[in-house]
Scaffold this motif. Structure first.
Motif, mmCIF file in Angstrom:
data_model
loop_
_atom_site.group_PDB
_atom_site.id
_atom_site.type_symbol
_atom_site.label_atom_id
_atom_site.label_comp_id
_atom_site.label_asym_id
_atom_site.label_seq_id
_atom_site.Cartn_x
_atom_site.Cartn_y
_atom_site.Cartn_z
ATOM 1 N N SER A 1 -4.554 12.531 2.343
ATOM 2 C CA SER A 1 -3.769 11.369 1.921
ATOM 3 C C SER A 1 -4.343 10.803 0.632
ATOM 4 O O SER A 1 -5.558 10.778 0.443
ATOM 5 C CB SER A 1 -3.753 10.300 3.015
ATOM 6 O OG SER A 1 -5.073 9.915 3.322
ATOM 7 N N LYS A 2 -3.423 10.393 -0.238
ATOM 8 C CA LYS A 2 -3.816 9.909 -1.568
ATOM 9 C C LYS A 2 -3.185 8.537 -1.788
ATOM 10 O O LYS A 2 -1.989 8.361 -1.556
ATOM 11 C CB LYS A 2 -3.312 10.911 -2.609
ATOM 12 C CG LYS A 2 -3.621 10.540 -4.042
ATOM 13 C CD LYS A 2 -3.253 11.691 -4.989
ATOM 14 C CE LYS A 2 -3.403 11.257 -6.432
ATOM 15 N NZ LYS A 2 -2.117 11.113 -7.158
ATOM 16 N N GLN A 3 -3.995 7.558 -2.216
ATOM 17 C CA GLN A 3 -3.472 6.222 -2.501
ATOM 18 C C GLN A 3 -2.701 6.273 -3.813
ATOM 19 O O GLN A 3 -3.253 6.653 -4.849
ATOM 20 C CB GLN A 3 -4.647 5.242 -2.614
ATOM 21 C CG GLN A 3 -4.253 3.785 -2.767
ATOM 22 C CD GLN A 3 -3.869 3.120 -1.453
ATOM 23 O OE1 GLN A 3 -2.692 2.898 -1.184
ATOM 24 N NE2 GLN A 3 -4.834 2.825 -0.609
ATOM 25 N N GLN B 1 0.967 5.395 -0.153
ATOM 26 C CA GLN B 1 0.182 6.621 -0.028
ATOM 27 C C GLN B 1 1.097 7.835 -0.062
ATOM 28 O O GLN B 1 2.259 7.755 0.319
ATOM 29 C CB GLN B 1 -0.584 6.645 1.288
ATOM 30 C CG GLN B 1 -1.655 5.589 1.416
ATOM 31 C CD GLN B 1 -2.321 5.645 2.770
ATOM 32 O OE1 GLN B 1 -2.869 6.678 3.153
ATOM 33 N NE2 GLN B 1 -2.254 4.558 3.508
ATOM 34 N N LYS B 2 0.528 8.953 -0.539
ATOM 35 C CA LYS B 2 1.207 10.240 -0.463
ATOM 36 C C LYS B 2 0.386 11.089 0.499
ATOM 37 O O LYS B 2 -0.821 11.239 0.322
ATOM 38 C CB LYS B 2 1.247 10.897 -1.844
ATOM 39 C CG LYS B 2 1.920 12.249 -1.862
ATOM 40 C CD LYS B 2 1.901 12.811 -3.281
ATOM 41 C CE LYS B 2 2.663 14.115 -3.376
ATOM 42 N NZ LYS B 2 2.702 14.609 -4.781
ATOM 43 N N ILE B 3 1.035 11.603 1.530
ATOM 44 C CA ILE B 3 0.329 12.373 2.549
ATOM 45 C C ILE B 3 0.845 13.810 2.553
ATOM 46 O O ILE B 3 2.046 14.051 2.518
ATOM 47 C CB ILE B 3 0.517 11.730 3.940
ATOM 48 C CG1 ILE B 3 -0.103 10.330 3.938
ATOM 49 C CG2 ILE B 3 -0.093 12.610 5.033
ATOM 50 C CD1 ILE B 3 0.039 9.589 5.246
ATOM 51 N N THR C 1 5.752 10.235 1.659
ATOM 52 C CA THR C 1 5.170 8.977 1.183
ATOM 53 C C THR C 1 5.153 7.956 2.318
ATOM 54 O O THR C 1 5.998 7.990 3.210
ATOM 55 C CB THR C 1 6.013 8.404 0.036
ATOM 56 O OG1 THR C 1 7.362 8.238 0.489
ATOM 57 C CG2 THR C 1 5.986 9.334 -1.165
ATOM 58 N N SER D 1 0.858 -1.186 0.000
ATOM 59 C CA SER D 1 0.000 0.000 0.000
ATOM 60 C C SER D 1 0.892 1.234 0.000
ATOM 61 O O SER D 1 1.677 1.431 0.929
ATOM 62 C CB SER D 1 -0.891 -0.006 1.250
ATOM 63 O OG SER D 1 -1.551 1.243 1.369
ATOM 64 N N ARG E 1 -1.820 0.156 -4.723
ATOM 65 C CA ARG E 1 -2.367 -0.796 -3.761
ATOM 66 C C ARG E 1 -2.427 -2.162 -4.416
ATOM 67 O O ARG E 1 -3.100 -2.351 -5.414
ATOM 68 C CB ARG E 1 -3.769 -0.362 -3.327
ATOM 69 C CG ARG E 1 -4.419 -1.294 -2.312
ATOM 70 C CD ARG E 1 -3.625 -1.284 -1.011
ATOM 71 N NE ARG E 1 -4.368 -1.836 0.120
ATOM 72 C CZ ARG E 1 -4.459 -3.141 0.389
ATOM 73 N NH1 ARG E 1 -3.913 -4.021 -0.421
ATOM 74 N NH2 ARG E 1 -5.122 -3.529 1.460
ATOM 75 N N GLN F 1 -5.051 5.948 9.059
ATOM 76 C CA GLN F 1 -6.078 6.966 8.811
ATOM 77 C C GLN F 1 -6.650 7.501 10.119
ATOM 78 O O GLN F 1 -6.854 8.707 10.283
ATOM 79 C CB GLN F 1 -7.203 6.390 7.929
ATOM 80 C CG GLN F 1 -6.788 6.188 6.474
ATOM 81 C CD GLN F 1 -6.149 7.430 5.853
ATOM 82 O OE1 GLN F 1 -6.627 8.540 6.046
ATOM 83 N NE2 GLN F 1 -5.044 7.234 5.140
ATOM 84 N N GLU G 1 -3.623 0.171 7.369
ATOM 85 C CA GLU G 1 -4.134 1.347 6.657
ATOM 86 C C GLU G 1 -5.194 2.064 7.493
ATOM 87 O O GLU G 1 -5.187 3.294 7.616
ATOM 88 C CB GLU G 1 -4.732 0.927 5.308
ATOM 89 C CG GLU G 1 -3.702 0.455 4.300
ATOM 90 C CD GLU G 1 -4.337 -0.092 3.025
ATOM 91 O OE1 GLU G 1 -3.838 0.217 1.938
ATOM 92 O OE2 GLU G 1 -5.341 -0.836 3.121
#
Lengths: 420, 420
Positions: free
Chosen positions: A329-331, A227-229, A294, A225, A334, A313, A309
């Motif tokens: 946050s952007k996936q 993500q970009k946060i 990331t 997984s 995955r 969150q 995950e």
């Protein structure tokens, strides 16, 4: 079996050429100071690597095809029209790299595939079904996300149109760069469906070395997984703003990193990494207005991955309130954990035994093209040890003998699968 | 006193011109999208700001001098040779900015100085000793460190040769850039010794606004410790390296940030900020090989500041062992807390009272040129409120009326000090 063994005796691995090609390809994009090479997908240096690979495929007189996402296929054809019409046994990996990488990650699998067809050529033999060597585009996902893109598109997991529209970290469009380097082919990626798929790779981890095993028989592969946060705070003066009145995006990012470290430490198999982090305005005496970073979460168990995950969150929601910051946050990617084909896993184990190598069944910690192709064909992977478990680094190393062991197992498995 | 007051009545502040000049200077290097301006020391935009300031000094027919570090001095001369030979009463600050800054930080002090001499010109009066308006080079220290460099060199705290050799974050040499923009003057910086020094500045903090005070009478200024810390770990694959076997420079940096946050929270006045942080290779799926970040520690008490520095060093030593990383820290700047001249502090308080403004005595949270000049002459500072305490940001704001209040106090203090 006897005939097979007899036949197999004629088809021998040319270890010298394999090792020489690994070194030659490794010299492309190499920085003499660090000793590392950088061939990030669709850059000029990666094009140079592609050109070299295609030249080697020509030397072996393979049928060369490029698909619309730039995947390179070199096929050794059988003799009869009936055999030619069969789905190919595919051996693949990738030749793109991360920044300042080693020479083996990916390249070892592709060049070992060439070594297998070379063994046929040198024995002047033809297989009873096509053998295709594949180099998939953008496995590393450094410049364009998601990673493993070429094999993902082949497996129908991402449309070719969407893939070509991908905008890179440098603002370029993948389709434009693919055209620029001359690797925008005609073949429809989803039209390439292998009979079976094999990938030989360095472990990129410390397990085989730690247990002094020569071969890793890969049973499954952990889920990933990405993500970009982005955390939005307030840029205030570092000297005049009391700690209690700050909305420090940098500090908030640090606390997420601390949370992830504890999350991973408290679970059995979850891995958590923050590899990229940028602050703005990034000045010594200004509290960070924003932090962009990331998160790389991995687990062989889908339920555990989902729980990680969810916990992340939940923590971000608490942090937003506590620090008075805004968090988005952007996936980025995955992938669920993958179970490899049991028949192929058993075959690999049998070959390792027959050739007298020590081995262990194991989980792949890294993502590989095999996990994508596993969606459309039976797939299996073979690992060899990585010294100190180091990869994505100039110090990435596997002894020549261990590299040849892996290629021997690959060739043997191919011969078994072709029942020759 | 009566004569003074009578005289003072003729010498009046021209508020309209002051506010107009603040706006004009604020438009130089301004980004219309963000509304912020960027005039980092010795860049083309900062040269444009310097040129505007010098033009305004010419309009007031001031004696203009540039010293070897690029400090700009504009002097209103008295009438007699005896008076001309006296050390000048200096009013100073700076006109360089951070990235995307407000219009008031520094500029307000310099342009209020011009407003004071303009009051003399418009009343057609001459002071009984020179009044010098100073704009010091590189107060912000964004591109070249240490900050407050121009006033530091004036005070003899840094040799002119060393200062000119400073290499910037962009690889440029300060001396070259100073020549390039045409502000490498002849005056020896240490030859400029004021009789007394006054600096008017926005608070850049939330205290005056929170207490609804119009004027801040600055008694002292907190000490500053700037360090650059580099953590060296190992770049391993994010998916294959068990948490326990990592040497993650990024994680180590995050834990230092957490430590500093707790250190500040647990102390009375210590402030700790990590405003700049960079990871390498800075890739999503690679554990950070190195982390380079800055630490900004401040405290009005030297003993407290030293203890914070000691505690940080002790923590870094522990972290090195615990995480198997190598940590190097470098002192970028170090200034002890400053106690301002009591006579001047009392004078400022008296003026605020006489003019009927609400005020409070306070500590300066930010570093200012006044702390450097305080080493060679009696120095004092006047603050006005900053809305929301915001500075180093386009949203930096002080109401026009509050800006004029501060300038009124400055002018009144000047008249008192000149005993006119």
């Amino acid at each position: 079996m006897t005939s097979t063994t007899d036949f197999a005796n004629d088809i021998r691995l040319n270890g010298a050429v394999l090792l020489a090609q690994l070194q030659q390809l490794g010299n492309i994009g190499c920085d003499t100071d660090s000793g590392g090479r950088t061939r990030i997908a669709l850059t000029d240096d990666e094009k140079a690597g592609r050109d070299q690979l295609v030249a080697w495929m020509r030397e072996l007189d393979l049928d060369i095809g490029i698909d619309q996402i730039g995947n390179i296929f070199g096929t050794l054809l059988p003799a009869t029209p009936e055999e030619k019409s069969l789905a190919p046994l595919m051996i693949g990996s990738h030749i793109d790299t991360v920044k300042n990488a080693g020479a083996l990650d990916g390249c070892y699998g592709v060049l070992s595939g060439l070594a297998v067809v070379r063994a046929f050529r040198e024995a002047n033999k033809q297989p009873n079904r096509p053998i295709t060597i594949a180099a998939f585009t953008n496995e590393e996902g450094v410049r364009y996300q998601p990673d493993m893109m070429g094999s993902l598109v082949c497996a129908g997991g991402l449309s070719i149109d969407t893939a070509l529209q991908t905008i890179g970290t440098d603002g370029t469009r993948l389709g434009d760069e693919l055209k620029r380097i001359g690797y925008a082919g005609d073949i429809a990626p989803t039209s390439v469906v292998p009979y079976e798929y094999l990938e030989l790779h360095i472990e990129q981890g410390p397990i085989l070395e730690a247990e002094a095993k020569q071969i890793g028989v890969v049973e499954n592969l952990q889920g990933i997984s990405w993500q970009k946060i982005t955390i939005q705070g307030n840029a205030n003066h570092a000297g005049t703003t009391p700690m209690r009145l700050r909305n420090d995006a940098g500090w908030a990012a640090a606390s997420v990193m601390t949370f992830l470290r504890e999350l991973a430490a408290s679970s059995t198999n979850t891995l958590a990494t923050v590899g990229s982090l940028k602050l703005a305005p990034d000045l010594i005496n200004v509290i960070a207005r924003s932090a962009t970073f990331t998160v790389d979460l991995r687990d062989p168990d889908e339920q555990q991955l989902r729980s990680a995950e969810r916990r992340l969150q939940a923590y971000l929601a608490v942090l937003e309130q506590q620090e008075g910051v805004k968090i988005v946050s952007k996936q980025l990617a995955r992938f669920e954990p993958v179970i490899f084909n049991t028949r192929l896993v058993d075959e690999i184990e049998t070959s390792a035994q027959r050739l007298g190598f020590s081995y262990r069944r194991m989980t792949s910690g890294a993502g590989h093209d095999a996990q994508m192709i596993a969606r459309i064909a039976p797939a299996g992977m073979i690992f060899v040890p990585s010294r100190d478990g180091i990869s994505h680094n100039p110090r990435e190393h596997t002894d020549d003998e261990q590299l040849l062991n892996g290629a021997q197992v690959l060739l043997d498995v191919v011969l078994q699968r072709l029942e020759m």
